[in-house]
Write an enzyme that holds these catalytic residues in place. Structure first.
Site, mmCIF file in Angstrom:
data_model
loop_
_atom_site.group_PDB
_atom_site.id
_atom_site.type_symbol
_atom_site.label_atom_id
_atom_site.label_comp_id
_atom_site.label_asym_id
_atom_site.label_seq_id
_atom_site.Cartn_x
_atom_site.Cartn_y
_atom_site.Cartn_z
ATOM 1 N N ASP A 9 9.054 2.064 -24.985
ATOM 2 C CA ASP A 9 8.817 2.143 -26.428
ATOM 3 C C ASP A 9 9.595 1.147 -27.282
ATOM 4 O OD1 ASP A 9 7.445 4.287 -25.456
ATOM 5 O OD2 ASP A 9 8.358 5.779 -26.753
ATOM 6 N N SER B 272 7.933 11.600 -30.870
ATOM 7 C CA SER B 272 7.308 10.775 -29.845
ATOM 8 C C SER B 272 5.865 10.515 -30.229
ATOM 9 C CB SER B 272 7.369 11.510 -28.504
ATOM 10 O OG SER B 272 6.483 10.928 -27.573
#
Length: 574
Positions: free
Chosen positions: A130, A477
């Site tokens: 990420d 998330s």
């Protein structure tokens, strides 16, 4: 001018390879097997976020070798180096997540320092998990040398009892298991089959969201970010990226020629259209900041408001990145957005051509249902929405892709850490209809602005995902679904309204109107502020302490330095 005729009169590597004074420097290059011809060529940094922490990054070193072959084939000299990655899937749900967002800054800083220290002329950056994607793109824009971004590719979906699964299913299975809805044996089998290959999380979570951004913003070659990590075609994309960066040197095309306000708007558009991660509203302002551009959460939210939601991707939909690649890739998504007026076609890209020129030969695929035409969307507004109100004067963000109800109101239940809330959820010590508030998890207060997937996934696993709401000054998330609002600012640590809430205060959320408010008057909030004190987070030294001293608000990207607007001399021009 082509790569064969590049001179070093304007390139950074002249400071370490040209002239009698640089004989000692050249001796080090000879020591590594380079010859005089290779030393005379442009030096290209090949930066990889390879590590053995998770499948997201494990294939990057192999892909870097293909990049190096491409650079060499185009008469450049590649110099490989690695930087760190913190992988969110493993950092999630405990104190390790405090390191995640901090790692974005560390990645950008370490790539900058390596490039500066060795005077490399260009950069090809490979990233998997990420924060490594925005971190690498931030470094490219900061350095402003010719650069190409490469995504390591997504993981393949697993199969559990005949159905495709992702790591999201494992997180939600923890909640099912906690209420007896899943056996020990099934949980064990699921965790063993959910992640069957190398690659980043397969759905439109943060990694694939930022990979989509990389193509839309123009820093990655078309189609290159969609191919899953195990696909052999990735080597072709990597080789071509190595060749392409040499062309960019010859033409002096730099990241800040590419990353403009229009390009950032294109990036925000694909996030909303694909139902992407709310984290993009943190990373796009940070990338803009490196170029000296103002593009904050509210600018992102304005794009979200007018963008149709058209990609049926998990977690709100049913498909994963592999499916979209096979249906036509990120260009298929961008083509329909461009054709219906949602993208700026005149933006320059790393191909040396404009976005519209890149899309000219892309044909619509009518035999797929992963992406809808932009004039026939799932919903008329994007999959991600910005919010503002007396509870979030500096804004907040929510992902609404796949949600049916866009409003929620209920009494607050306040927790001063993620752990406290997770324990309450695990023990089912909450009531249906409440708004769970997790505070002191912002950039300064955490420190580190943790993601809350363990908690939100547990709620979903318990069957309560649509019956509760959750707000935080931390993050979520890309795998989070349900009424979960993050980036609430100002954060609690700075005395923001979220830190002044009490159990029972009524919180109202309206994602259609873009509002987040509480029923507490301004006078009452001021009264509470007089007795409020910031929380002691306990991190008095080290990287987390340093980050807490420097980091700015989430609305501007949680950045740690003044950015391109305050730059005196750009590295590319030394």
């Amino acid at each position: 001018m082509d790569a064969k005729t590049i001179t070093k009169t304007r390139l950074p590597s002249r400071h370490v390879t040209v002239g009698p004074d640089r004989a000692p420097h050249r001796s080090y290059l000879y020591a590594m097997g380079l010859n005089a011809a290779q030393i005379a060529q442009p030096l290209v940094g090949v930066a990889s976020c390879w590590n053995e922490a998770a499948p997201c990054n494990i294939a990057l070193m192999r892909q870097a070798q293909s990049v190096k072959r491409g650079v060499a084939a185009a008469n450049g000299t590649p110099r490989e180096f690695c930087t760190i990655t913190v992988t969110d899937g493993i950092a999630m749900g405990h104190q390790g997540m405090k390191a995640s967002l901090v790692s974005r800054e560390c990645i950008a800083d370490s790539v900058e320092l390596t490039m500066r220290g060795h005077c490399y002329d260009a950069l090809v950056g490979l990233a998997g998990c990420d924060k490594s994607l925005p971190g690498m793109m931030m470094a490219m824009v900061r350095l402003n040398v010719p650069s190409v971004f490469i995504y390591g590719g997504s993981i393949l979906p697993g199969t559990f009892k005949g159905k495709p699964v992702t790591v999201q299913d494992v997180f939600e299975a923890v909640g099912k298991h906690s209420v007896g809805a899943m056996s020990d044996d099934d949980l064990l089998e699921l965790e063993q089959v959910a992640c069957p290959s190398a690659g980043s999380c397969g759905a439109q979570f943060t990694a694939n969201t930022m990979a989509t951004v990389a193509e839309a913003i123009g820093l990655a070659l078309p189609y290159s970010c969609g191919a899953p990590a195990p696909y052999e075609i990735r080597d072709t994309f990597c080789f071509t990226s190595g060749e392409k960066v040499m062309e960019l040197i010859a033409r002096n095309i730099r990241p800040r020629d590419i990353v403009t306000i229009k390009a950032l708007e294109n990036a925000a558009t694909v996030v909303a259209a694909s139902g992407g991660s709310t984290n993009a509203a943190l990373h796009l302002p940070a990338i803009a900041h490196e170029a000296g551009l103002k593009f904050d959460l509210f600018d992102v939210a304005e794009i979200f408001k007018k963008t149709p939601y058209i990609a049926d991707l998990k977690p709100g939909g049913k498909y994963v990145a592999k499916d979209m690649f096979e249906a036509g890739g990120i260009p298929l998504l961008m083509k329909t957005l461009l054709d219906h007026g949602f993208l700026h076609g005149d933006c320059l890209t790393v191909t040396g051509r404009t976005m519209a020129e890149n899309m000219a030969s892309v044909k619509w695929n009518p035999d797929q249902d992963v992406v809808r035409p932009a004039n026939k969307p799932f919903t008329a507004t994007g999959g991600v929405v910005g919010l503002k109100g007396n509870l979030a004067p500096e804004g907040a963000i929510v992902k609404v892709a796949g949600m049916k109800n866009l409003t929620f109101s209920g009494p607050a239940r306040c927790f001063d850490s993620e752990e406290a809330c997770f324990e309450a959820v695990k023990a089912r010590k909450y009531k249906e209809g409440e708004v769970l508030v997790i505070r002191y998890e912002g950039p300064r207060g955490g420190p580190g602005m943790r993601e809350m997937l363990s908690t939100t996934a547990a709620l979903y696993g318990q069957g309560m995902g649509e019956k509760m709401a959750l707000i935080t000054d931390g993050r979520f998330s890309g795998a989070t679904r349900g009424f979960c609002i993050g980036h609430v600012g100002p954060e609690a640590q700075l005395g923001g309204p979220i830190g002044l809430l009490k159990d029972g205060d009524i919180i109202s959320i309206d994602a259609a109107a873009g509002t987040l408010s509480c029923d507490v008057s301004g006078a009452e909030l001021e009264k509470r502020r007089k007795t409020w004190k910031p929380r002691e987070h306990g991190y008095g030294s080290g990287a987390l302490w340093k980050y807490a001293q420097q980091v700015g608000p989430a609305v501007a990207g949680a950045v740690t330095h003044p950015g391109g607007a305050q730059e005196g001399v750009c590295y590319a021009d030394i």
